[in-house]
Write a protein that holds these residues in place. Structure first.
Motif, PDB file in Angstrom:
ATOM      1  N   ILE A  96       0.854  -1.190   0.000  1.00  0.00           N
ATOM      2  CA  ILE A  96       0.000   0.000   0.000  1.00  0.00           C
ATOM      3  C   ILE A  96       0.888   1.237   0.000  1.00  0.00           C
ATOM      4  N   ASP A  97       0.678   2.103  -0.979  1.00  0.00           N
ATOM      5  CA  ASP A  97       1.460   3.327  -1.135  1.00  0.00           C
ATOM      6  C   ASP A  97       0.567   4.530  -0.833  1.00  0.00           C
ATOM      7  N   GLU A 121      -3.852   8.544  -3.310  1.00  0.00           N
ATOM      8  CA  GLU A 121      -3.420   9.921  -3.541  1.00  0.00           C
ATOM      9  C   GLU A 121      -4.649  10.828  -3.556  1.00  0.00           C
ATOM     10  N   GLY A 122      -4.547  11.982  -2.881  1.00  0.00           N
ATOM     11  CA  GLY A 122      -5.685  12.882  -2.780  1.00  0.00           C
ATOM     12  C   GLY A 122      -5.636  14.082  -3.692  1.00  0.00           C
ATOM     13  N   ILE A 142      -5.640   2.252  -7.944  1.00  0.00           N
ATOM     14  CA  ILE A 142      -5.568   3.646  -7.493  1.00  0.00           C
ATOM     15  C   ILE A 142      -6.849   4.049  -6.775  1.00  0.00           C
ATOM     16  N   ILE A 143      -6.682   4.712  -5.630  1.00  0.00           N
ATOM     17  CA  ILE A 143      -7.802   5.284  -4.879  1.00  0.00           C
ATOM     18  C   ILE A 143      -7.541   6.769  -4.691  1.00  0.00           C
ATOM     19  N   ASP A 188     -13.104  -1.176  -0.580  1.00  0.00           N
ATOM     20  CA  ASP A 188     -13.275  -1.413  -2.017  1.00  0.00           C
ATOM     21  C   ASP A 188     -12.190  -2.328  -2.583  1.00  0.00           C
ATOM     22  N   TYR A 189     -11.140  -2.566  -1.817  1.00  0.00           N
ATOM     23  CA  TYR A 189     -10.052  -3.449  -2.238  1.00  0.00           C
ATOM     24  C   TYR A 189      -9.717  -4.379  -1.074  1.00  0.00           C
TER      25      TYR A 189
END
Length: 331
Positions: A96-97, A121-122, A142-143, A188-189
């Motif tokens: 997880i990054d 990333e936001g 990607i989230i 979601d993951y």
């Protein structure tokens, strides 16, 4: 027309990146191109390409990563080596990054080993570049989210400079930002609930994110690689130093501590409060220019810590040995 613009953008960027100041002419050229460089940033922030870890990535013109890598080529390479060690113990490693930025960590990690990566990333600008760069790799997810200690809405703004971004809370203003806990975004993951390694790099929210992920850290016990910068932590009202007691209560025991350019400083037991207080004091007041990256190992991974420590010491011994040999040869 577009190809011509791209050519000149790359020309200016690379000329500034590899400027020479050895003659009066080169100094004059470098000064002129540097002025053009900052004029471009002032009015726009176009994308250019740059090779990172062997992959051609896109990055905003204002991004400083190539300049950092030019001076400090080991920057972030420690993350990849550590992930390789973890992968050797946990063959089904998931990573997880948090604070994935443009996806440079993906490239650096994939140079060493192959495993699924969930990027969080936001920031909208970095997210759009991340999505483009992620197409170069398989099993990258990607989230879009900002993470914190609890799930709530805050008033704040995103502060960006030179390729990094962080949230700044404001008590007044209309800009509402949704902040979530790690466990909420992982719904979601669900397969990433079993991730055995996480990276947190969020310029000051790092400790809050880890505290907000306490349930995940206690159950999954991942290796944690996180940025520790007293300057940015203080800006978020975080004392920073208490994170070590928190991690200890979650079962974490051993630390590998690097400076922000990727050089190994020391290893430490998380119960060594005097050493950690001195570390905190050393990096305090550095205005974000100097900080450290810390890799924390759970008690259940004492064997992995010992392997990582031994291999990292050997890596730097060999590196310095090669430098000394090169210096001796040049003399």
């Amino acid at each position: 027309m577009q190809n011509s613009i791209n050519y000149w953008l790359h020309f200016v960027y690379y000329q500034v990146l590899y400027s020479s100041y050895d003659t009066q002419f080169n100094r004059l050229k470098a000064n002129i191109l540097t002025k053009i460089f900052y004029k471009i940033i002032k009015f726009s922030d176009p994308l250019i390409s740059y090779k990172i870890a062997g992959f051609d990535l896109l990055l905003p013109f204002s991004h400083q990563l190539p300049f950092i890598l030019k001076t400090y080529p080991l920057y972030s390479s420690n993350l990849a080596r550590l992930a390789k060690y973890v992968k050797q113990k946990y063959e089904d490693l998931k990573f997880i990054d948090i604070g994935a930025n443009i996806g440079d960590s993906i490239a650096i990690l994939r140079k060493e080993a192959e495993f699924p990566i969930l990027c969080i990333e936001g920031d909208d600008q970095f997210l759009s570049v991340l999505e483009k760069n992620a197409t170069l790799f398989s099993e990258v997810y990607i989230i879009k989210a900002y993470l914190g200690e609890c799930s709530n809405n805050i008033r704040g703004t995103t502060i960006k400079q030179g390729g990094t971004a962080h949230l700044r809370e404001n008590k007044v203003g209309d800009n509402i930002i949704e902040v979530k806990k790690l466990s909420n975004v992982l719904k979601d993951y669900p397969s990433f609930f079993q991730s055995k390694m996480i990276k947190v790099d969020t310029d000051g929210f790092d400790c809050k994110i880890l505290r907000g992920a306490a349930d995940f850290l206690k159950s999954t016990k991942p290796i944690i690689f996180f940025e520790y910068d007293p300057f940015f932590l203080a800006k978020q009202g975080d004392d920073g130093i208490s994170i070590f007691n928190d991690l200890s209560s979650y079962g974490y025991k051993n630390l590998l501590i690097y400076d922000n350019f990727g050089d190994l400083m020391l290893s430490a037991n998380i119960s060594n409060s005097s050493l950690l207080e001195e570390l905190h004091l050393y990096f305090s007041g550095r205005l974000g220019h100097r900080y450290c990256d810390i890799c924390a190992f759970h008690t259940e991974d004492n064997d992995l810590f010992e392997i990582a420590r031994e291999r990292e010491i050997k890596f730097f011994e060999n590196l310095r040995g090669r430098k000394e040999a090169n210096n001796a040869y040049s003399l």
